[in-house]
Design a protein around this motif. Sequence first.
Motif, mmCIF file in Angstrom:
data_model
loop_
_atom_site.group_PDB
_atom_site.id
_atom_site.type_symbol
_atom_site.label_atom_id
_atom_site.label_comp_id
_atom_site.label_asym_id
_atom_site.label_seq_id
_atom_site.Cartn_x
_atom_site.Cartn_y
_atom_site.Cartn_z
ATOM 1 N N MET A 1 21.161 7.287 -7.380
ATOM 2 C CA MET A 1 20.740 6.314 -8.373
ATOM 3 C C MET A 1 20.899 4.927 -7.775
ATOM 4 S SD MET A 1 22.494 5.515 -12.081
ATOM 5 C CE MET A 1 23.815 4.495 -11.476
ATOM 6 N N HIS A 2 19.882 4.145 -7.921
ATOM 7 C CA HIS A 2 19.930 2.741 -7.536
ATOM 8 C C HIS A 2 19.843 1.929 -8.817
ATOM 9 C CE1 HIS A 2 18.252 -1.113 -6.079
ATOM 10 N NE2 HIS A 2 19.185 -0.930 -5.170
ATOM 11 N N CYS A 3 20.594 0.841 -8.903
ATOM 12 C CA CYS A 3 20.660 0.069 -10.139
ATOM 13 C C CYS A 3 20.548 -1.418 -9.839
ATOM 14 C CB CYS A 3 21.980 0.358 -10.854
ATOM 15 S SG CYS A 3 22.200 -0.558 -12.386
ATOM 16 N N GLU A 4 19.619 -2.089 -10.534
ATOM 17 C CA GLU A 4 19.497 -3.540 -10.474
ATOM 18 C C GLU A 4 19.851 -4.079 -11.858
ATOM 19 O OE1 GLU A 4 15.639 -4.788 -9.125
ATOM 20 O OE2 GLU A 4 15.589 -3.206 -7.625
ATOM 21 N N ILE A 5 20.781 -5.033 -11.896
ATOM 22 C CA ILE A 5 21.246 -5.578 -13.172
ATOM 23 C C ILE A 5 20.743 -7.003 -13.347
ATOM 24 C CG2 ILE A 5 23.310 -6.324 -14.430
ATOM 25 C CD1 ILE A 5 24.731 -3.880 -13.259
ATOM 26 N N ASP A 6 20.319 -7.314 -14.568
ATOM 27 C CA ASP A 6 19.865 -8.654 -14.910
ATOM 28 C C ASP A 6 20.444 -9.012 -16.270
ATOM 29 O OD1 ASP A 6 18.434 -11.073 -14.984
ATOM 30 O OD2 ASP A 6 16.740 -10.120 -16.003
ATOM 31 N N VAL A 7 21.307 -10.021 -16.296
ATOM 32 C CA VAL A 7 21.878 -10.493 -17.560
ATOM 33 C C VAL A 7 21.234 -11.835 -17.870
ATOM 34 C CG1 VAL A 7 23.973 -11.108 -18.798
ATOM 35 C CG2 VAL A 7 24.052 -9.327 -17.050
ATOM 36 N N ASN A 8 20.617 -11.906 -19.047
ATOM 37 C CA ASN A 8 19.912 -13.115 -19.437
ATOM 38 C C ASN A 8 20.294 -13.448 -20.872
ATOM 39 O OD1 ASN A 8 18.172 -15.214 -19.860
ATOM 40 N ND2 ASN A 8 16.325 -14.107 -19.244
ATOM 41 N N GLY A 9 21.197 -14.410 -21.034
ATOM 42 C CA GLY A 9 21.649 -14.767 -22.366
ATOM 43 C C GLY A 9 22.341 -13.617 -23.051
ATOM 44 N N ASP A 10 21.787 -13.168 -24.169
ATOM 45 C CA ASP A 10 22.394 -12.104 -24.957
ATOM 46 C C ASP A 10 21.768 -10.739 -24.669
ATOM 47 O OD1 ASP A 10 24.518 -11.614 -26.620
ATOM 48 O OD2 ASP A 10 23.339 -11.767 -28.448
ATOM 49 N N MET A 11 21.079 -10.627 -23.503
ATOM 50 C CA MET A 11 20.461 -9.361 -23.148
ATOM 51 C C MET A 11 20.928 -8.900 -21.766
ATOM 52 S SD MET A 11 16.741 -7.866 -22.445
ATOM 53 C CE MET A 11 17.025 -8.243 -20.764
ATOM 54 N N PHE A 12 21.314 -7.633 -21.696
ATOM 55 C CA PHE A 12 21.732 -7.002 -20.447
ATOM 56 C C PHE A 12 20.668 -5.988 -20.081
ATOM 57 C CE2 PHE A 12 23.664 -3.773 -17.868
ATOM 58 C CZ PHE A 12 24.644 -4.411 -17.117
ATOM 59 N N GLY A 13 20.094 -6.133 -18.899
ATOM 60 C CA GLY A 13 19.100 -5.178 -18.438
ATOM 61 C C GLY A 13 19.559 -4.477 -17.178
ATOM 62 N N ALA A 14 19.337 -3.181 -17.137
ATOM 63 C CA ALA A 14 19.642 -2.398 -15.938
ATOM 64 C C ALA A 14 18.400 -1.594 -15.606
ATOM 65 C CB ALA A 14 20.826 -1.476 -16.177
ATOM 66 N N LYS A 15 17.873 -1.798 -14.391
ATOM 67 C CA LYS A 15 16.712 -1.024 -13.948
ATOM 68 C C LYS A 15 17.204 0.030 -12.968
ATOM 69 C CE LYS A 15 12.026 -1.292 -12.430
ATOM 70 N NZ LYS A 15 10.866 -2.152 -12.414
#
Length: 102
Positions: A1-15
């Motif tokens: 599994m490869h994971c890219e994380i992006d936190v933007n304000g009140d949203m957490f994204g993990a691709k």
Amino acid sequence: MHCEIDVNGDMFGAKLSEKITFSDLDGFREMVNDMVQSRAARNIVDLSEVEFIDSAGLGMLLLARDEMAKTSASLALKSPRGQVQRMFSVARFDQMFEIITD
């Protein structure tokens, strides 16, 4: 599994990409801990590039859902495709998670 994380304000994204199996448990737990620590109200796990998930991977997604519920944060799964989408259908994940489609 490869994971890219992006936190933007009140949203957490993990691709996530490649596959999600039992061997990815430690990395997945680390991602969930990052989600909890971010204190984001909305959490999205993008599965559009995941080619394979096994029953352990499904269990890990349930673990993430339970951890988010403890903090009253939402968790949505985005764009499951192919084998992942079929597994979700069999496991009835559409009834347990918010599923975002493109």
